[in-house]
Scaffold this active site. Sequence first.
Site, PDB file in Angstrom:
ATOM      1  N   GLY A 124       0.788  -1.230   0.000  1.00 50.19           N
ATOM      2  CA  GLY A 124       0.000   0.000   0.000  1.00 50.19           C
ATOM      3  C   GLY A 124       0.817   1.277   0.000  1.00 50.19           C
ATOM      4  N   HIS A 125       2.147   1.179   0.021  1.00 54.77           N
ATOM      5  CA  HIS A 125       2.990   2.394   0.116  1.00 54.77           C
ATOM      6  C   HIS A 125       4.143   2.303  -0.863  1.00 54.77           C
ATOM      7  CE1 HIS A 125       5.467   5.542   2.133  1.00 54.77           C
ATOM      8  NE2 HIS A 125       4.292   5.982   2.523  1.00 54.77           N
ATOM      9  N   PHE A 126       4.035   2.568  -2.040  1.00 57.63           N
ATOM     10  CA  PHE A 126       2.852   2.835  -2.848  1.00 57.63           C
ATOM     11  C   PHE A 126       2.825   1.798  -3.962  1.00 57.63           C
ATOM     12  CE2 PHE A 126       4.298   6.999  -1.244  1.00 57.63           C
ATOM     13  CZ  PHE A 126       3.182   7.386  -0.536  1.00 57.63           C
TER      14      PHE A 126
END
Length: 156
Positions: free
Chosen positions: A57-59
């Site tokens: 999720g990052h990124f």
Amino acid sequence: MTDAANPIATTADIDLIQRILPHRYPFLLVDKVRDIVPNTSAVGIKCVTMNEPQFQGHFPGKPVFPGVQIIEALAQTSGILVGVSLDLADKNLLVYFMGIDNVKFRRMVVPGDVVELHVTVKRGGGKVWKFEGRAMVEGELCAQAEFTAMMDLPKP
């Protein structure tokens, strides 16, 4: 690892790290520590790999190691420094942030980077310690901060 002239470890492998810190995957962010000078300084090593969970999720499509985790890795290195300095392996040391100051991020950290986590004691002894930390990749400054932590040992 110790030598005959100096019984205090100058390095910490993952086994000793886990005997000092309570952190475990996925939040144990230090792979080893070298150049330990008791009550003074140490250099932690974090090998950043693509298979770490934060990169989902990052990124997505542009993986960047989160800055807050770099600061946490500096703090974990400091906890290991204190643990080695005060012979706290297997004593259930807990470390709590009390303050984080003068944080600056200078360079992105990405998979494949080996982050050197340089920590120096500014004030030590007792329960409250203050540190200065710098995260470096290939000699380039990535992040820096000053932080205060409380070292707590549970009552027997």
